[in-house]
Design an enzyme around this catalytic site. Sequence first.
Site, PDB file in Angstrom:
ATOM      1  CG  HIS A 191      -1.934   1.063   1.275  1.00 23.06           C
ATOM      2  ND1 HIS A 191      -1.925   2.067   2.233  1.00 23.06           N
ATOM      3  CD2 HIS A 191      -3.002   1.324   0.488  1.00 23.06           C
ATOM      4  CE1 HIS A 191      -2.942   2.890   2.031  1.00 23.06           C
ATOM      5  NE2 HIS A 191      -3.612   2.474   0.982  1.00 23.06           N
ATOM      6  CG  ASP A 233      -2.967  12.065  -0.776  1.00 23.36           C
ATOM      7  OD1 ASP A 233      -2.394  12.053   0.333  1.00 23.36           O
ATOM      8  OD2 ASP A 233      -3.300  11.021  -1.375  1.00 23.36           O
TER       9      ASP A 233
END
Length: 557
Positions: A191, A233
Amino acid sequence: MQPSRVKTPFLDAIETELKDVSPGMRGRIWERTDGNALGLPGAPESWLLQVPNCWGSTTVPSAKPGVRDLLDVIRTTIAQAQRTLDITSFGVPSLPGSPAAAFPDGKFAEVMGAGLGEAAVAAKKAGRRLTVRVLTGVLGIDWTADPWVFRHQLMQAIEAAGRAADVVDIKGVVDINVAAMTTRGISSYNHTKFVLVDGEVVIHGGVNWMTNYYIEDGTLGYRGFGGTAPVTDADIVLSGPAAASAGRFLDELWTWAVATALTEESEDYGARVWLATKNDDVAGCIPNLYKGVAPKARGNLTVLAVGSLGYGIKERDEKATTYQPPLADDLEQAECTIPLKNLNNETNTDRDFMTVNPDANALRVLIAKAKKNVVLSQQDICGFNQFPLFHALFDVRLIDALILRMQADVKVRIVISNPGRPDYSNTSHLDESYAVLYQRARLRTGGHDRAIALLANNLQLAPLRVSAEPTWPGGYKYRLHTKIVMVDDVAFYIGSRNVYPDTTQDHGFFIEDAAAAKHLKTAFLDPQWKWSKAAALINWEEPVLPPSHFENPTYRG
């Protein structure tokens, strides 16, 4: 006389915890280093890369400043590679209607290829060789992941750069290995998302290399809307020995991936690896690039790099023979509320799992040491406890740490992505997150009224806003994907680890530096709260009790 070492009480406490919970993983998945610097060499102001960086804008600029800066830094950083390049990512099945692919796509793939082409030209002229590794995590059900296609795409970019520079036989100077991997079915896979050059400079954080979420909209029928509703982000740029720490963590993943590809032991936990190498020579793939690599000091920053191995790579840290998780009451509160519950509750109950996934412990310690404030900028605080993952609803010990801090009059702020499955949220309503905090507050304080008062006086909880408007134009929700925890305006975590229960491979950095924390606060966390507080469900600065349906909040399950 040697200068005195800067005091780092937060990092000291985290390191003590890591030595206890995961002593055998030191130098492998966690490591403390000195001599680091934020930013690119010679450009320290470049260290925080936030996207889209359009605070206050009610429309989406076609040239998003944060995206432009991120793409430029990716290309120029990769172009400086002299020995090694690592790219890691998380991907999704490339099916009709999918917003992305298994490997970096669109503009991200374009600038990565362009930067690699520049590095290859320089290597050819200097008589050097480059070793490149690309590792993406995919769901076990993803049969579309094709590392050979992405490897060919990179080779084409190298050839194009060679033609443009009148350099022949350029392919021979670069060895490219590309892998897609899953370590347990659909619930454990790589991830991380970072770019690591020569083990010396790393671009690292939460940004997935998916154009259709951050940059531009996909074709009709594809979700994502990067051009009309880009995901918020953040990444950082870090130089120095901590970059090599990230590389040694990647070596752990690559060692497992190569071994699995060679033995084809895919029956274990549904693990699978697709590996594309030169002439399909899997045995010739080098899984350990950073053993003994010690980059020169770039600054005076101390950094703790901490990763997690998820599920399926290593069952336990054999040296953690005396570690026992701290007791926590009513662990069943975090279990799934459906018949097939608690299938993946390692975060709360599995001692062995904790010893090879110590970043969750590290985050709890960071919060527990706070004296003034805690700020969470997160995708969610609740786990995905529905089909098909059935994770625990929340990290019990982390939520308890937040409640204990509030009992010490530490102010807690939580900003999360706007709820609503299956978008960038694990929950359907913001009151589910409040209910988690309330239930643990009630348990810790011993009563309903005391729990309500504690939260009212110390908690801020809001969904993301980036302007005075409640949504992007067209009604598209604001989506938040950062994984940031800051305490006392001096220490923070940033990486790929979510604070909710998860079983993926992740990595991140703990940094304790007042100047760096101030910049992160001023440039990102303060603007985030400036706009998000208007939608706050609860805000201690305006202590009004929540609506009546919160008098006894429960999970919607």
